[in-house]
Write a protein that holds these residues in place. Structure first.
Motif, mmCIF file in Angstrom:
data_model
loop_
_atom_site.group_PDB
_atom_site.id
_atom_site.type_symbol
_atom_site.label_atom_id
_atom_site.label_comp_id
_atom_site.label_asym_id
_atom_site.label_seq_id
_atom_site.Cartn_x
_atom_site.Cartn_y
_atom_site.Cartn_z
ATOM 1 N N GLY A 139 1.223 -1.247 0.212
ATOM 2 C CA GLY A 139 0.169 -0.273 0.113
ATOM 3 C C GLY A 139 0.369 1.111 0.434
ATOM 4 O O GLY A 139 0.498 2.620 -0.417
ATOM 5 N N LEU A 140 1.664 1.533 1.218
ATOM 6 C CA LEU A 140 2.709 2.259 0.831
ATOM 7 C C LEU A 140 3.269 2.933 -1.104
ATOM 8 O O LEU A 140 3.325 3.115 -1.219
ATOM 9 C CB LEU A 140 3.930 2.607 1.346
ATOM 10 N N ARG A 205 0.648 2.727 8.784
ATOM 11 C CA ARG A 205 0.214 1.371 8.508
ATOM 12 C C ARG A 205 1.139 0.515 8.625
ATOM 13 O O ARG A 205 1.248 -0.124 9.184
ATOM 14 C CB ARG A 205 -0.760 1.395 7.361
ATOM 15 N N VAL A 206 2.454 1.121 7.792
ATOM 16 C CA VAL A 206 3.538 0.771 7.840
ATOM 17 C C VAL A 206 4.294 0.384 9.392
ATOM 18 O O VAL A 206 4.627 -0.997 9.777
ATOM 19 C CB VAL A 206 4.645 0.861 6.893
ATOM 20 N N ASP A 207 4.655 1.517 10.054
ATOM 21 C CA ASP A 207 4.219 1.315 10.883
ATOM 22 C C ASP A 207 3.853 0.665 12.177
ATOM 23 O O ASP A 207 4.333 -0.273 13.065
ATOM 24 C CB ASP A 207 5.060 2.789 11.648
ATOM 25 N N GLN A 208 2.993 0.825 12.200
ATOM 26 C CA GLN A 208 1.829 0.297 12.984
ATOM 27 C C GLN A 208 2.224 -1.246 13.087
ATOM 28 O O GLN A 208 1.772 -2.653 13.609
ATOM 29 C CB GLN A 208 0.407 0.187 12.784
ATOM 30 N N ALA A 209 2.027 -2.081 11.358
ATOM 31 C CA ALA A 209 2.289 -3.214 11.000
ATOM 32 C C ALA A 209 3.438 -3.880 11.777
ATOM 33 O O ALA A 209 3.474 -5.181 12.501
ATOM 34 C CB ALA A 209 2.281 -3.984 9.507
ATOM 35 N N ALA A 210 4.657 -2.881 11.540
ATOM 36 C CA ALA A 210 6.019 -3.711 11.874
ATOM 37 C C ALA A 210 6.137 -4.046 13.684
ATOM 38 O O ALA A 210 6.863 -4.651 13.433
ATOM 39 C CB ALA A 210 7.106 -2.678 11.558
ATOM 40 N N THR A 211 5.089 -2.706 14.111
ATOM 41 C CA THR A 211 4.796 -2.704 15.202
ATOM 42 C C THR A 211 4.485 -4.471 15.945
ATOM 43 O O THR A 211 5.101 -4.868 17.367
ATOM 44 C CB THR A 211 4.482 -1.390 16.019
ATOM 45 N N ARG A 212 3.487 -3.911 15.373
ATOM 46 C CA ARG A 212 2.670 -5.857 15.882
ATOM 47 C C ARG A 212 3.719 -6.737 15.524
ATOM 48 O O ARG A 212 3.332 -7.749 16.570
ATOM 49 C CB ARG A 212 1.231 -5.817 14.831
#
Length: 485
Positions: A139-140, A205-212
């Motif tokens: 998406g990015l 969203r990429v950052d949140q996905a990386a944190t998850r």
């Protein structure tokens, strides 16, 4: 006439009797008066002389020995606990009281089904997090492409506005065309702003996905550790105690099921009084590394070990007095943690002192000295230490003097005595009585020692004594009393 004659004879006899009685009474009276008035008879008096044991004072250097009681502890001990709960599926045969284990040995395996299921769920969550990260990254990329397209569209709209204004300046274009170009440019700029916002959302969203994903990896690591902790291994070589679990039993999380001790690294803890502690300090006020000896009386056979003082307790403790001292043992063969032992501490040496029997010194610190005329004199001295039945006194002022070894209420200053010198020195005990054994008796004693449950060091020492030509009678009597002979 006959009556008159007999009457006169009776009167005569009565007169003679009264005269004799009067004479006898006077004789008794005179004798009593002479006895009472006479001077008492005097006998020549003889002085009473007492025989006393004496000790000659010779100055020497003595290391006082402080005797206290202590308890053995292990310097390395650890509580074995189950990090997870469950049923014990496998238990090592050494998982018993007193079991000997080695480092890395598997002690117990707990049912891993629950931990495995938790691990699988966390692994599935990790896959979801990885898929979410990949989708966010795609998406990015799309958001970046859309922003690039919007920026290119905005540049085209700006060029169209420039041409429209140029045509209007030359009188070819109209004002309406310019306004239309301006509106188109404004719409293109708004589209660029929207795409920038979409790009920012994609980056978030990429950052949140990386944190998850990171959280899922942490959860997976914890799940793997919990799965690994279903198997419990020995940390170091040692002996197990306080074992409370067996095969088929159930344990709860953080339950202590055994204690692992290292029997080769032992220390002894003993408490001394404040005055005794002060004698173990150096000139700088630090605890000295004084040598010690530890003895355990096992069925009449003493087990000994040597060591050195290492440290002292940080606090006195509620309801306690003195100081708690710890000492490390160099060798601990035959000892076990929890043994109640006798501790002998060698204090710093004292110079110019003498060792005398405790009966030679009075409660006020005085001794009786025998002078050249064999009469007693009272001298004051200083008691340095008490060593069982003996005391260590200051030899200053008493060098070469003879003192009474055993005082009694009959002895005092000025009394004449007859000194008796012991044939043996107080510091040199008599040689033990020895016995020559025959072959049969020697074989029986050696067989008894070999089959006994004594420590190996004690067996070796006793067998070495029994193999000598002459064996101490005390050793033979002790062994035969235990044999029942």
């Amino acid at each position: 006439m006959r009556f008159l004659r007999r009457s006169l004879l009776g009167v005569f006899l009565l007169s003679i009797t009264l005269a004799l009685l009067a004479f006898a009474g006077n004789t008794v009276r005179v004798a009593v008066q002479d006895r009472m008035n006479a001077e008492p008879r005097s006998f020549p008096e003889r002085e009473r002389v007492f025989a006393v044991n004496i000790v000659e004072i010779e100055p020497q250097t003595i290391e006082p020995v402080l005797t206290v009681f202590g308890e053995l502890r292990s310097q390395r001990s650890i509580d074995l606990r189950s990090a997870v709960g469950g049923t014990v599926l496998e238990a090592d045969p050494s998982l018993i009281e007193g079991g000997v284990v080695t480092a890395g040995q598997l002690l117990m395996r707990i049912d891993p089904k629950t931990a495995q299921a938790s691990r699988d769920r966390v692994a599935a969550d990790l896959q979801d997090a990885q898929a979410e990260l990949r989708d966010a990254e795609r998406g990015l990329v799309l958001a970046e492409d859309e922003l690039t397209a919007a920026q290119a569209q905005a540049e085209l709209r700006a060029q169209a506005l420039t041409r429209a204004r140029d045509l209007e300046t030359r009188g070819v274009g109209t004002t309406a065309a310019v306004e239309t170009a301006e509106l188109a440019e404004s719409s293109a700029n708004a589209a660029v702003l929207s795409r920038r916002q979409a790009l920012a959302g994609a980056e978030a969203r990429v950052d949140q996905a990386a944190t998850r994903l990171a959280r899922a990896e942490i959860d997976l690591a914890e799940a793997d550790r919990a799965l690994d902790e279903t198997e419990i291994f020995a940390v170091f070589d040692g002996t197990l105690s306080d074992v409370t679990v067996a095969l088929g039993g159930r344990v709860t999380p953080n339950e202590r099921f055994a204690t692992l001790l290292d029997p080769t690294q032992l220390e002894v803890a003993f408490r001394v009084s404040t005055s005794q502690y002060a004698r173990l300090l150096s000139g700088e006020g630090n605890l000295i590394a004084a040598p010690i000896k530890v003895m355990l009386d096992a069925s009449g056979i003493g087990i000994e070990a040597s060591g050195v003082i290492t440290r002292e307790g940080a606090a006195v403790g509620a309801g306690q007095t003195g100081r708690l001292i710890f000492a490390r043992l160099d060798s601990a063969a035959g000892f076990r943690p929890g043994d109640f032992v006798t501790v002998s501490v060698n204090e710093p040496a004292l110079d110019n002192v003498a060792l005398v029997p405790a009966t030679a010194v009075a409660a006020d610190g005085t001794v009786l000295v025998v002078n050249d005329e064999d009469r007693l004199e009272v001298r004051q001295t200083e008691v340095k230490r008490r060593q069982g039945d003996d005391v260590i006194i200051a030899a200053a002022g008493l060098v070469g003097e003879r003192i009474v070894a055993e005082r009694s209420p009959l002895l005092g200053a000025g009394i004449g005595v007859r000194p008796i010198t012991g044939g043996e020195s107080m510091d040199e005990p008599a040689a033990p009585e020895t016995v020559v054994l025959d072959a049969e008796r020697r074989a029986k004693l050696v067989a008894f020692v070999t089959d006994s449950r004594m420590p190996e060091e004690a067996k070796t020492r006793l067998i070495g004594q029994l193999e000598q030509d002459e064996v101490p009678a005390e050793t033979i009597a002790r062994l035969e009393s235990r044999m029942g002979t």
